[in-house]
Design an enzyme around this catalytic site. Structure first.
Site, PDB file in Angstrom:
ATOM      1  N   PRO A 163     -63.735  38.661  13.484  1.00  0.00           N
ATOM      2  CA  PRO A 163     -65.114  39.099  13.220  1.00  0.00           C
ATOM      3  C   PRO A 163     -65.207  40.046  12.034  1.00  0.00           C
ATOM      4  O   PRO A 163     -66.236  40.125  11.379  1.00  0.00           O
ATOM      5  CB  PRO A 163     -65.517  39.791  14.536  1.00  0.00           C
ATOM      6  CG  PRO A 163     -64.225  40.169  15.188  1.00  0.00           C
ATOM      7  CD  PRO A 163     -63.242  39.121  14.795  1.00  0.00           C
ATOM      8  N   PRO A 202     -16.681  59.068  -4.518  1.00  0.00           N
ATOM      9  CA  PRO A 202     -15.925  60.256  -4.112  1.00  0.00           C
ATOM     10  C   PRO A 202     -15.376  60.225  -2.695  1.00  0.00           C
ATOM     11  O   PRO A 202     -14.619  61.116  -2.326  1.00  0.00           O
ATOM     12  CB  PRO A 202     -16.958  61.377  -4.274  1.00  0.00           C
ATOM     13  CG  PRO A 202     -18.272  60.714  -4.073  1.00  0.00           C
ATOM     14  CD  PRO A 202     -18.130  59.326  -4.622  1.00  0.00           C
ATOM     15  N   ASP A 260      -5.511  53.980  -5.447  1.00  0.00           N
ATOM     16  CA  ASP A 260      -4.911  55.289  -5.674  1.00  0.00           C
ATOM     17  C   ASP A 260      -5.141  56.228  -4.487  1.00  0.00           C
ATOM     18  O   ASP A 260      -5.749  55.863  -3.488  1.00  0.00           O
ATOM     19  CB  ASP A 260      -5.399  55.906  -6.995  1.00  0.00           C
ATOM     20  CG  ASP A 260      -6.884  56.211  -6.998  1.00  0.00           C
ATOM     21  OD1 ASP A 260      -7.437  56.522  -5.925  1.00  0.00           O
ATOM     22  OD2 ASP A 260      -7.494  56.176  -8.087  1.00  0.00           O
ATOM     23  N   LYS A 288      -1.412  58.919  -7.225  1.00  0.00           N
ATOM     24  CA  LYS A 288      -0.905  59.954  -8.131  1.00  0.00           C
ATOM     25  C   LYS A 288      -1.581  61.266  -7.778  1.00  0.00           C
ATOM     26  O   LYS A 288      -2.734  61.318  -7.369  1.00  0.00           O
ATOM     27  CB  LYS A 288      -1.224  59.610  -9.590  1.00  0.00           C
ATOM     28  CG  LYS A 288      -0.637  58.312 -10.067  1.00  0.00           C
ATOM     29  CD  LYS A 288      -0.776  58.154 -11.557  1.00  0.00           C
ATOM     30  CE  LYS A 288      -2.226  58.040 -12.004  1.00  0.00           C
ATOM     31  NZ  LYS A 288      -2.848  56.801 -11.566  1.00  0.00           N
ATOM     32  N   GLY A 334     -10.730  56.195  -7.116  1.00  0.00           N
ATOM     33  CA  GLY A 334     -11.669  57.207  -6.648  1.00  0.00           C
ATOM     34  C   GLY A 334     -12.614  57.605  -7.769  1.00  0.00           C
ATOM     35  O   GLY A 334     -12.239  57.639  -8.938  1.00  0.00           O
ATOM     36  N   GLY A 335     -13.874  57.883  -7.423  1.00  0.00           N
ATOM     37  CA  GLY A 335     -14.850  58.277  -8.443  1.00  0.00           C
ATOM     38  C   GLY A 335     -15.252  57.116  -9.322  1.00  0.00           C
ATOM     39  O   GLY A 335     -15.538  56.020  -8.853  1.00  0.00           O
ATOM     40  N   ASP A 336     -15.237  57.348 -10.632  1.00  0.00           N
ATOM     41  CA  ASP A 336     -15.631  56.338 -11.622  1.00  0.00           C
ATOM     42  C   ASP A 336     -14.427  55.986 -12.488  1.00  0.00           C
ATOM     43  O   ASP A 336     -13.676  56.880 -12.888  1.00  0.00           O
ATOM     44  CB  ASP A 336     -16.763  56.893 -12.495  1.00  0.00           C
ATOM     45  CG  ASP A 336     -17.205  55.898 -13.547  1.00  0.00           C
ATOM     46  OD1 ASP A 336     -18.128  55.115 -13.266  1.00  0.00           O
ATOM     47  OD2 ASP A 336     -16.617  55.894 -14.649  1.00  0.00           O
ATOM     48  N   THR A 350     -19.276  59.412  -9.682  1.00  0.00           N
ATOM     49  CA  THR A 350     -18.195  60.336  -9.981  1.00  0.00           C
ATOM     50  C   THR A 350     -18.215  61.508  -9.008  1.00  0.00           C
ATOM     51  O   THR A 350     -19.260  61.876  -8.454  1.00  0.00           O
ATOM     52  CB  THR A 350     -18.285  60.823 -11.435  1.00  0.00           C
ATOM     53  OG1 THR A 350     -17.121  61.611 -11.734  1.00  0.00           O
ATOM     54  CG2 THR A 350     -19.516  61.676 -11.664  1.00  0.00           C
ATOM     55  N   MET A 373      -9.473  68.230 -11.421  1.00  0.00           N
ATOM     56  CA  MET A 373      -8.008  68.430 -11.404  1.00  0.00           C
ATOM     57  C   MET A 373      -7.607  69.771 -11.993  1.00  0.00           C
ATOM     58  O   MET A 373      -6.618  69.879 -12.714  1.00  0.00           O
ATOM     59  CB  MET A 373      -7.315  67.280 -12.157  1.00  0.00           C
ATOM     60  CG  MET A 373      -7.549  65.910 -11.531  1.00  0.00           C
ATOM     61  SD  MET A 373      -6.979  64.529 -12.547  1.00  0.00           S
ATOM     62  CE  MET A 373      -8.264  64.475 -13.815  1.00  0.00           C
TER      63      MET A 373
END
Length: 478
Positions: free
Chosen positions: A43, A227, A250, A272, A303-305, A333, A385
């Site tokens: 309606p 990460p 890694d 490493k 790991g990361g980029d 990253t 690091m």
């Protein structure tokens, strides 16, 4: 199995939607997208339903439901908030042997709608038998995340050449092997890269050669695993992780992420850390070349980029020298992941107008950096690091102009379930690090943006790790 799964062709077929609100709009729109001719009876109509009248195959009937509306209909949907009307629609359609669905009323349905994933001509349906539609939608979202949109283009290519392939390969097994080599080989990868014309040319070449064998030339995937939190992987990273025959990974790749690779893939650890190399970089390069030249799809999981202190550039150079095809997939990253999860924005108009990423561990094992450039006000400094050189870093930054009270954050195991953060300043951070037993992998963040940590990581933002994995080990020292 309570419902038989069935896909129905409704192109140019007459369908009826009863209802004029938001849900009716969604259902009518879905039918129109499938090519149906849709009548909407109610309606009153909402503004968005009224917009549908401009579509060629849509008719609006401003009337209460009447069984006469069912004439010549092949499918009916009731989407009103009046159960008596919905029940009338259901009974009338059932009596006329027309499939009917009453939204959110499984007991008034002869069929139900699944949650669907569309990839061009490919459609994937998830059904909970009407008992848990929200769970069905959640599962659909998970499927969406692991199936690239380009699969639709791959399906379109298969559709276009299906008859041609059948004419070239009369044997069913040969056709099957041909299509498997297309869907899992270079042609599919080329489509995933967005090179559709090139992919079609490769398929034509393969047909002309009457080849149904997989390519023997291998390929390398340099993939950033992010990460630590698996939910930060990209769709492309996940797809390549599940295709690779060999995985070279890694130390910074978490077990949860490694579990997402193919179960039967060969896995080679090349971890490493500072002052300890399980496998020298030159040997890692040799592994990539060796397995790719044997025809394997090799995943170098980092790991990361890959290109931010990940030595992906060095590995890519070696692959280019040997003419081995490769793909690089960016990862989040550690600096971006750690700062976000800790409530430390890397830039902020009130604190920092730039951000600098630097490694605290150079190729010659020194920490000899451009301290004058790094010790600038109004910027955020992120040091990868650098934990072993923390004393030197703090001393050099203060001696080159940064105040001793400049905030410093140490972030260990960024984005992981055991993430830990310790906060001090350039004068106190070495002591804080010892007190809180901060160990690698850890990032050093220097800058005034750290003052936002307590506010943004507590009161004013969601905490993805806490919700997904339990409480974080957050520690703060003034």
């Amino acid at each position: 199995m309570d419902y038989f799964p069935l896909f129905m062709d409704i192109k140019n077929k007459s369908c009826l939607v009863v209802g004029g609100g938001e849900i009716a709009f969604r259902k009518a729109n879905a039918l129109l997208r499938a090519g149906a001719c849709v009548s909407i009876a109610a309606p009153e109509f909402s503004d968005e339903v009224l917009e549908l009248k401009h579509q060629e195959k849509c008719e609006l009937i401003r009337e209460c439901f009447n069984p006469s509306h069912l004439l010549n209909k092949v499918l009916v949907i009731a989407a009103t908030n009046d159960r008596s009307v919905n029940k009338q629609v259901y009974q009338s359609a059932k009596d006329a042997s027309i499939p009917v669905n009453v939204v959110d009323n499984p007991d008034l349905c002869t069929f139900i709608f699944p949650a669907i994933v569309e990839r061009g001509p490919m459609t994937i349906a998830v059904c909970s038998n009407g008992n848990a539609p929200v769970l069905g939608r959640l599962l659909r979202a998970k499927i969406e995340s692991i199936i690239p949109f380009q699969y639709g283009k791959l399906a379109e290519l298969a559709q276009k050449y299906r008859a041609k392939v059948k004419s070239v390969f009369s044997n069913t097994n040969q056709r099957r092997d041909f299509w498997e080599s297309v869907f899992e080989g270079k042609i599919a990868h080329t489509i995933f890269e967005g090179k559709f014309e090139r992919a079609e040319a490769l398929l034509q070449q393969k047909l002309a050669a009457r080849s149904f064998a997989q390519e023997t030339r291998g390929e390398v995937y340099l993939v950033g695993a992010g990460p630590g939190d698996p939910e930060l992987l990209t769709f492309k990273a996940l797809r390549l992780m599940q295709q690779a025959d060999v995985v070279i990974y890694d130390r910074l790749v978490t077990p949860e992420i490694l579990d997402l690779t193919r179960r039967d893939a060969q896995k080679i650890y090349v971890g490493k850390k500072s002052k300890f190399h399980c496998v020298p970089q030159s040997d890692i390069n040799k592994l990539l070349l060796e397995y790719a030249e044997k025809g394997h799809r090799v995943l170098r999981l980092k790991g990361g980029d890959p290109f931010i202190f990940g030595r992906g550039g060095e590995e890519a150079e070696e692959l280019v020298k040997r003419n081995i095809p490769f793909q690089v997939v960016p990862g989040i990253t550690s600096a971006a992941g750690a700062s976000t999860y800790c409530g430390i924005p890397l830039t902020h108009r009130d604190y920092a107008h730039s951000v600098t990423f630097v490694t605290g561990h150079l190729k010659n094992d020194t920490c000899d950096l451009n301290w004058k450039a790094l010790a600038q006000p109004g910027q955020t400094l992120v040091i990868y690091m650098g934990l072993s050189g923390l004393k030197t870093i703090a001393r050099e930054l203060t001696s080159h102009g940064l105040p001793g009270e400049t905030p410093v954050a140490l972030i260990q195991n960024a984005t992981r379930t055991n993430q830990k953060i310790a906060i001090g300043n350039l004068e106190t951070i070495e002591r804080v690090s010892r007190q809180k037993n901060i160990i690698s992998p850890a990032l050093i963040v220097v800058g005034e943006v750290i003052n936002l940590h307590e506010t943004l990581s507590q009161e004013n933002r969601s905490q993805p790790l806490a919700e997904a994995h339990g409480n974080l080990a957050l520690e703060r020292t003034a």
